[in-house]
Write an enzyme that holds these catalytic residues in place. Structure first.
Site, short mmCIF file in Angstrom:
data_model
loop_
_atom_site.label_atom_id
_atom_site.label_comp_id
_atom_site.label_asym_id
_atom_site.label_seq_id
_atom_site.Cartn_x
_atom_site.Cartn_y
_atom_site.Cartn_z
N HIS A 163 0.84 -1.19 0.00
CA HIS A 163 0.00 0.00 0.00
C HIS A 163 0.88 1.25 0.00
CE1 HIS A 163 1.01 -1.10 4.13
NE2 HIS A 163 1.20 0.20 4.26
N HIS B 128 6.29 5.79 -1.88
CA HIS B 128 7.15 4.64 -2.20
C HIS B 128 6.57 3.40 -1.54
CE1 HIS B 128 8.71 6.00 1.70
NE2 HIS B 128 9.09 4.77 1.90
#
Length: 133
Positions: free
Chosen positions: A46, A133
Site C-alpha cells: 500500500h 514509495h
C-alpha cells in the site's frame, strides 16, 4: 483497559498494480541477495499516508470521522508505478521499494490534511517530507 490497534492510514493499490509488483518480487527473489529482504505479500502492499502506531480502540471512531472529513475536499488523483530501489542500498537490501509518479502533489496534500487531523488527536506531526514509495 481498552484494546489498542496498530494503525496506519494508507491508499490501497489497484489489483493490476499488485500483480505487477508480485511479478517483480518473484524476479527479485531469484537474485543473490534475496534472502536479506523482508518480503511483503502483494495483498499487503500500500501507500502509507500516516503511521500512527498503537491507537486506543475507543478513540478510533472519532479519529476515523476526523480523517474522513479531512479527506473530503481532496479530488480523485492518479499515481503510477515508477522506479525501484532498496534500503539501505541495492548491494545489501533489506527493503525493496517501488516509486511512483503522477499526481504526487495531490497525494502529499492529502497526507498533510491527514497529518493535521491526527495532530488534533495528540499524534506527533510527521517531521519527514512525504514521499510515495
Amino acid at each position: 483497559m481498552s484494546e489498542t490497534l496498530r494503525t496506519f492510514i494508507a491508499i490501497e493499490l489497484d489489483e493490476s498494480i499488485r500483480r505487477a509488483i508480485d511479478d517483480v518480487q518473484n524476479q527479485l527473489k531469484r537474485e543473490h541477495a534475496a534472502h536479506l529482504v523482508r518480503w511483503v505479500a502483494p495483498a499487503n502492499i500500500h501507500v502509507t499516508l500516516k503511521f500512527l502506531g498503537d491507537v486506543d480502540a475507543d478513540q478510533m471512531p472519532a479519529l476515523q470521522n476526523s480523517i474522513t472529513d479531512a479527506c473530503k475536499s481532496t479530488p480523485p488523483f492518479t499515481l503510477s508505478i515508477a522506479g525501484l530501489g532498496a534500503f539501505p542500498n541495492t548491494r545489501r537490501p533489506n527493503n525493496i521499494w517501488v516509486g511512483a509518479s503522477g499526481q504526487i502533489d495531490v497525494a502529499a496534500q492529502l497526507a498533510q490534511k491527514i497529518d493535521d487531523a491526527c495532530v488534533a488527536f495528540g499524534f506527533a506531526r510527521e517531521e519527514r517530507p512525504f514521499t510515495v514509495h
